[in-house]
Design a protein around this motif. Structure first.
Motif, short mmCIF file in Angstrom:
data_model
loop_
_atom_site.label_atom_id
_atom_site.label_comp_id
_atom_site.label_asym_id
_atom_site.label_seq_id
_atom_site.Cartn_x
_atom_site.Cartn_y
_atom_site.Cartn_z
N MET A 198 -22.78 -33.19 -25.87
CA MET A 198 -22.72 -32.09 -24.94
C MET A 198 -21.63 -31.14 -25.38
O MET A 198 -20.45 -31.42 -25.26
N ASP A 199 -22.03 -30.00 -25.97
CA ASP A 199 -21.08 -28.97 -26.37
C ASP A 199 -20.83 -28.02 -25.22
O ASP A 199 -21.76 -27.45 -24.67
N MET A 200 -19.57 -27.90 -24.86
CA MET A 200 -19.21 -26.95 -23.81
C MET A 200 -18.45 -25.81 -24.44
O MET A 200 -17.57 -26.02 -25.26
N LYS A 201 -18.80 -24.61 -24.04
CA LYS A 201 -18.06 -23.45 -24.49
C LYS A 201 -16.72 -23.43 -23.76
O LYS A 201 -16.65 -23.86 -22.61
N PRO A 202 -15.68 -22.93 -24.41
CA PRO A 202 -14.40 -22.81 -23.70
C PRO A 202 -14.56 -21.99 -22.43
O PRO A 202 -15.30 -21.02 -22.39
N ASN A 203 -13.88 -22.41 -21.39
CA ASN A 203 -13.87 -21.72 -20.10
C ASN A 203 -15.22 -21.69 -19.38
O ASN A 203 -15.45 -20.87 -18.52
N SER A 204 -16.12 -22.58 -19.78
CA SER A 204 -17.40 -22.64 -19.05
C SER A 204 -17.37 -23.87 -18.15
O SER A 204 -16.75 -24.87 -18.45
N PRO A 205 -18.06 -23.77 -17.01
CA PRO A 205 -18.07 -24.91 -16.08
C PRO A 205 -18.88 -26.07 -16.67
O PRO A 205 -19.71 -25.86 -17.55
N PRO A 206 -18.63 -27.27 -16.17
CA PRO A 206 -19.44 -28.40 -16.65
C PRO A 206 -20.90 -28.21 -16.24
O PRO A 206 -21.20 -27.50 -15.28
N GLU A 207 -21.78 -28.84 -16.99
CA GLU A 207 -23.18 -28.81 -16.61
C GLU A 207 -23.30 -29.41 -15.22
O GLU A 207 -22.51 -30.26 -14.82
N THR A 208 -24.32 -29.00 -14.48
CA THR A 208 -24.43 -29.44 -13.09
C THR A 208 -24.55 -30.95 -12.97
O THR A 208 -24.11 -31.52 -11.97
N ASN A 209 -25.11 -31.62 -13.96
CA ASN A 209 -25.20 -33.09 -13.87
C ASN A 209 -23.86 -33.77 -14.10
O ASN A 209 -23.76 -34.98 -13.97
N ARG A 210 -22.83 -33.01 -14.46
CA ARG A 210 -21.48 -33.55 -14.62
C ARG A 210 -20.50 -32.88 -13.65
O ARG A 210 -19.29 -32.98 -13.81
N SER A 211 -21.02 -32.20 -12.65
CA SER A 211 -20.20 -31.54 -11.65
C SER A 211 -20.03 -32.48 -10.46
O SER A 211 -21.01 -32.90 -9.83
N LEU A 212 -18.79 -32.83 -10.15
CA LEU A 212 -18.54 -33.76 -9.05
C LEU A 212 -19.07 -33.24 -7.71
O LEU A 212 -19.73 -34.00 -7.00
N PRO A 213 -18.82 -31.98 -7.33
CA PRO A 213 -19.37 -31.53 -6.05
C PRO A 213 -20.90 -31.65 -5.98
O PRO A 213 -21.44 -32.09 -4.96
N ILE A 214 -21.58 -31.30 -7.05
CA ILE A 214 -23.04 -31.38 -7.03
C ILE A 214 -23.48 -32.85 -7.03
O ILE A 214 -24.41 -33.22 -6.30
N ALA A 215 -22.82 -33.69 -7.80
CA ALA A 215 -23.17 -35.12 -7.82
C ALA A 215 -22.96 -35.75 -6.44
O ALA A 215 -23.78 -36.56 -6.00
N LEU A 216 -21.89 -35.37 -5.76
CA LEU A 216 -21.64 -35.90 -4.42
C LEU A 216 -22.72 -35.44 -3.44
O LEU A 216 -23.17 -36.22 -2.60
N LEU A 217 -23.13 -34.18 -3.54
CA LEU A 217 -24.19 -33.68 -2.67
C LEU A 217 -25.51 -34.39 -2.93
O LEU A 217 -26.23 -34.76 -1.99
N ARG A 218 -25.83 -34.60 -4.19
CA ARG A 218 -27.07 -35.32 -4.53
C ARG A 218 -27.02 -36.75 -3.99
O ARG A 218 -28.00 -37.23 -3.42
N ALA A 219 -25.91 -37.41 -4.18
CA ALA A 219 -25.76 -38.79 -3.70
C ALA A 219 -25.84 -38.82 -2.17
O ALA A 219 -26.48 -39.71 -1.59
N ARG A 220 -25.22 -37.86 -1.52
CA ARG A 220 -25.26 -37.80 -0.05
C ARG A 220 -26.70 -37.67 0.43
O ARG A 220 -27.11 -38.35 1.38
N GLU A 221 -27.46 -36.83 -0.20
CA GLU A 221 -28.86 -36.65 0.21
C GLU A 221 -29.67 -37.91 -0.03
O GLU A 221 -30.53 -38.26 0.78
N LYS A 222 -29.41 -38.61 -1.11
CA LYS A 222 -30.11 -39.86 -1.40
C LYS A 222 -29.83 -40.90 -0.32
O LYS A 222 -30.72 -41.60 0.13
N VAL A 223 -28.59 -40.98 0.11
CA VAL A 223 -28.18 -41.94 1.13
C VAL A 223 -28.62 -41.50 2.53
O VAL A 223 -29.11 -42.30 3.33
N MET A 224 -28.44 -40.20 2.83
CA MET A 224 -28.66 -39.73 4.19
C MET A 224 -30.12 -39.49 4.56
O MET A 224 -30.46 -39.50 5.73
N GLY A 225 -30.98 -39.28 3.58
CA GLY A 225 -32.39 -39.02 3.89
C GLY A 225 -33.00 -40.08 4.80
O GLY A 225 -33.51 -39.75 5.89
N PRO A 226 -32.96 -41.35 4.41
CA PRO A 226 -33.52 -42.39 5.28
C PRO A 226 -32.78 -42.54 6.61
O PRO A 226 -33.39 -42.82 7.64
#
Length: 151
Positions: free
Chosen positions: A1-29
């Motif tokens: 995974m090559d990241m350009k300087p000063n660019s944000p992490p890819e969304t699959n490596r973004s903690l806020p997005i990962a937490l939201l995805r995990a929350r939805e997985k848990v909270m749906g049921p």
């Protein structure tokens, strides 16, 4: 995974997005279960906190249930209207109030305990008990971090 300087992490490596995805997985049921009994996630959290901790003032309820105080005020009104909680003036400070879960509120939790435990067991079985415990420990550790007040 090559990241350009000063660019944000890819969304699959973004903690806020990962937490939201995990929350939805848990909270749906859980949302489906709560919808069946006519309470929201936020109302359920308040009931769980009061059931676990006993009578509390709104500030502590808000903190323990991860709610803003203005939102909690509306939630408490709704729960009181459903006779799931009761509110009373603080015995020594009339500016404050104390909130208690009612028998009906406790019964709502009891009535849904089996389904809640079933959903939790599904998560433990699917994700793995050791990994789930480690995740909870890490999330609690993250929650305990103090933010640098100099920023």
């Amino acid at each position: 995974m090559d990241m350009k300087p000063n660019s944000p992490p890819e969304t699959n490596r973004s903690l806020p997005i990962a937490l939201l995805r995990a929350r939805e997985k848990v909270m749906g049921p859980i949302r489906a279960m709560l919808n069946d009994v006519g309470v929201t996630e936020q109302q359920w959290r308040v009931l769980r906190v009061l059931n676990e901790r006993g009578t509390l003032d709104p500030t502590e309820i808000a903190e323990r249930s991860c709610l803003l105080l203005p939102s909690l005020t509306r939630i408490l009104q709704t729960l009181e209207g459903k006779v799931l909680i009761s509110r009373a003036p603080h015995p020594t400070d009339r500016r404050k109030q104390l909130v208690t879960i009612t028998g009906s509120g406790r019964q709502l939790i009891v009535d849904n305990l089996q389904e809640s435990q079933r959903l939790n067991q599904w998560l433990r079985d699917s994700f793995g008990a050791a990994k789930l415990d480690e995740l909870l420990d890490l999330l609690n550790e993250l929650d305990a971090l103090e933010r640098d007040s100099g920023r």
